[in-house]
Write a protein that holds these residues in place. Sequence first.
Motif, mmCIF file in Angstrom:
data_model
loop_
_atom_site.group_PDB
_atom_site.id
_atom_site.type_symbol
_atom_site.label_atom_id
_atom_site.label_comp_id
_atom_site.label_asym_id
_atom_site.label_seq_id
_atom_site.Cartn_x
_atom_site.Cartn_y
_atom_site.Cartn_z
ATOM 1 N N VAL A 1 39.888 49.378 37.641
ATOM 2 C CA VAL A 1 38.800 48.483 38.062
ATOM 3 C C VAL A 1 38.101 47.889 36.843
ATOM 4 C CG1 VAL A 1 36.519 48.422 39.157
ATOM 5 C CG2 VAL A 1 38.414 49.589 40.288
ATOM 6 N N LEU A 2 37.820 48.734 35.837
ATOM 7 C CA LEU A 2 37.153 48.258 34.630
ATOM 8 C C LEU A 2 38.037 47.296 33.848
ATOM 9 C CD1 LEU A 2 35.479 51.551 33.348
ATOM 10 C CD2 LEU A 2 34.333 49.573 34.338
ATOM 11 N N LYS A 3 39.300 47.642 33.668
ATOM 12 C CA LYS A 3 40.203 46.802 32.891
ATOM 13 C C LYS A 3 40.392 45.432 33.529
ATOM 14 C CE LYS A 3 43.978 48.255 31.187
ATOM 15 N NZ LYS A 3 45.344 48.821 31.049
ATOM 16 N N GLU A 4 40.490 45.394 34.841
ATOM 17 C CA GLU A 4 40.723 44.135 35.549
ATOM 18 C C GLU A 4 39.452 43.342 35.774
ATOM 19 O OE1 GLU A 4 42.761 45.277 39.076
ATOM 20 O OE2 GLU A 4 44.483 46.136 38.000
ATOM 21 N N GLY A 5 38.289 43.928 35.459
ATOM 22 C CA GLY A 5 37.025 43.205 35.590
ATOM 23 C C GLY A 5 36.559 43.010 37.011
ATOM 24 N N ARG A 6 36.992 43.894 37.927
ATOM 25 C CA ARG A 6 36.601 43.745 39.332
ATOM 26 C C ARG A 6 35.130 44.085 39.557
ATOM 27 N NH1 ARG A 6 40.754 47.208 42.548
ATOM 28 N NH2 ARG A 6 41.684 47.845 40.563
ATOM 29 N N HIS A 7 34.485 44.689 38.578
ATOM 30 C CA HIS A 7 33.065 45.026 38.691
ATOM 31 C C HIS A 7 32.167 43.869 38.252
ATOM 32 C CE1 HIS A 7 34.136 45.605 34.531
ATOM 33 N NE2 HIS A 7 32.876 45.754 34.190
ATOM 34 N N LEU A 8 32.751 42.788 37.758
ATOM 35 C CA LEU A 8 31.978 41.666 37.223
ATOM 36 C C LEU A 8 31.722 40.613 38.303
ATOM 37 C CD1 LEU A 8 33.863 41.277 33.824
ATOM 38 C CD2 LEU A 8 31.725 42.509 34.271
ATOM 39 N N PRO A 9 30.583 39.893 38.209
ATOM 40 C CA PRO A 9 30.235 38.898 39.229
ATOM 41 C C PRO A 9 31.127 37.666 39.172
ATOM 42 C CG PRO A 9 28.663 38.818 37.418
ATOM 43 C CD PRO A 9 29.538 40.014 37.164
ATOM 44 N N GLU A 10 31.239 36.964 40.297
ATOM 45 C CA GLU A 10 32.043 35.743 40.384
ATOM 46 C C GLU A 10 31.310 34.541 39.800
ATOM 47 O OE1 GLU A 10 35.133 35.514 41.318
ATOM 48 O OE2 GLU A 10 35.286 37.647 41.814
ATOM 49 N N LYS A 11 29.971 34.617 39.790
ATOM 50 C CA LYS A 11 29.154 33.555 39.210
ATOM 51 C C LYS A 11 28.139 34.180 38.262
ATOM 52 C CE LYS A 11 29.516 30.578 43.320
ATOM 53 N NZ LYS A 11 28.754 29.852 44.374
ATOM 54 N N VAL A 12 27.907 33.531 37.124
ATOM 55 C CA VAL A 12 27.028 34.091 36.095
ATOM 56 C C VAL A 12 25.947 33.079 35.744
ATOM 57 C CG1 VAL A 12 26.869 34.943 33.728
ATOM 58 C CG2 VAL A 12 28.835 35.546 35.155
ATOM 59 N N ASP A 13 24.700 33.491 35.921
ATOM 60 C CA ASP A 13 23.554 32.674 35.540
ATOM 61 C C ASP A 13 23.246 32.895 34.058
ATOM 62 O OD1 ASP A 13 20.369 32.287 35.291
ATOM 63 O OD2 ASP A 13 21.104 31.078 36.944
ATOM 64 N N GLU A 14 22.617 31.926 33.416
ATOM 65 C CA GLU A 14 22.288 32.063 31.999
ATOM 66 C C GLU A 14 21.265 33.169 31.748
ATOM 67 O OE1 GLU A 14 21.165 28.148 30.593
ATOM 68 O OE2 GLU A 14 23.168 27.898 29.714
ATOM 69 N N LYS A 15 20.554 33.603 32.798
ATOM 70 C CA LYS A 15 19.563 34.673 32.643
ATOM 71 C C LYS A 15 20.172 36.060 32.871
ATOM 72 C CE LYS A 15 15.627 31.797 34.048
ATOM 73 N NZ LYS A 15 14.505 31.649 35.020
ATOM 74 N N ASP A 16 21.381 36.120 33.400
ATOM 75 C CA ASP A 16 22.016 37.407 33.656
ATOM 76 C C ASP A 16 22.332 38.109 32.333
ATOM 77 O OD1 ASP A 16 21.906 36.881 36.351
ATOM 78 O OD2 ASP A 16 23.964 36.135 36.471
ATOM 79 N N GLU A 17 22.102 39.414 32.311
ATOM 80 C CA GLU A 17 22.319 40.189 31.094
ATOM 81 C C GLU A 17 23.442 41.203 31.293
ATOM 82 O OE1 GLU A 17 18.643 41.884 29.781
ATOM 83 O OE2 GLU A 17 17.619 39.948 29.655
ATOM 84 N N PHE A 18 24.177 41.445 30.198
ATOM 85 C CA PHE A 18 25.340 42.326 30.243
ATOM 86 C C PHE A 18 25.385 43.194 28.985
ATOM 87 C CE2 PHE A 18 26.219 38.359 32.438
ATOM 88 C CZ PHE A 18 26.664 38.800 33.681
ATOM 89 N N TRP A 19 26.216 44.231 29.053
ATOM 90 C CA TRP A 19 26.483 45.090 27.906
ATOM 91 C C TRP A 19 27.905 44.850 27.427
ATOM 92 C CZ3 TRP A 19 22.626 47.427 25.584
ATOM 93 C CH2 TRP A 19 21.511 47.855 26.328
ATOM 94 N N LEU A 20 28.090 44.734 26.137
ATOM 95 C CA LEU A 20 29.421 44.698 25.544
ATOM 96 C C LEU A 20 29.614 46.019 24.805
ATOM 97 C CD1 LEU A 20 31.935 42.907 25.154
ATOM 98 C CD2 LEU A 20 30.973 42.206 22.950
ATOM 99 N N LEU A 21 30.463 46.885 25.348
ATOM 100 C CA LEU A 21 30.685 48.219 24.801
ATOM 101 C C LEU A 21 32.005 48.261 24.048
ATOM 102 C CD1 LEU A 21 30.212 51.321 24.602
ATOM 103 C CD2 LEU A 21 31.382 51.507 26.816
ATOM 104 N N CYS A 22 31.954 48.671 22.801
ATOM 105 C CA CYS A 22 33.155 48.779 21.975
ATOM 106 C C CYS A 22 33.646 50.224 22.034
ATOM 107 C CB CYS A 22 32.840 48.369 20.542
ATOM 108 S SG CYS A 22 34.266 47.745 19.649
#
Length: 215
Positions: free
Chosen positions: A86-107
């Motif tokens: 699920v994580l690799k395929e990005g199924r947890h991510l939204p279909e539409k993204v607003d400029e105010k939406d915030e996310f984490w980029l984890l290395c």
Amino acid sequence: YPPFIFNETQPGLAIDRKTGTASHSLLYFLEMLRFRSHSGLLGYFSGAVSERIPDDALYSGTGIAGRKGRLVAFERVDRIHPLWRVLKEGRHLPEKVDEKDEFWLLCITPLRISSPGKPATVRPLPGRVQMKTLAALTGPPVYFGGYAMATGRSRPNMPYAPAGSVWRFTLKGGDEKERAEALRLLNNSHALAENTEASFGYGHCLVGVCQKNKE
């Protein structure tokens, strides 16, 4: 460290290059990381190979890896946990993204980066979308050097942001669908790593969705 890793102290004795014998008063100790029993590394390969290499080269037989050429066994991966898919395929991510939406980029692997507080994507995102960093949690750098078998030369010690480093960000520019596409390109990618680094697994990132507070 994860539960399948433990520290091991190894003693060593420096050798005098001129005489080939032990140097006086140069006993040292190194802290090494070791895998516990029945654990290992999950990896994959993509690319063209010589016809001389058999198809089962990566999932049968034995080889050597790591410092001092430790023995390893290659095995086929029968299944991967569904949540990891699920994580690799990005199924947890939204279909539409607003400029105010915030996310984490984890290395999830170390990343060679000159400015940890302001990471930049190596390749442009679609629709001229840009990643704007809001916060960074990277910890102290780790240093990697060693020997490059491809060139036959030693590699200089370089600073890397440690695995587990994370950046909070938003996406600016483009429309909501282009931002969603950019988000998926960042997920399960090496967007912050050059090709030579990415080919060895450095800079592997996943994207997480920040919680939205009603306040």
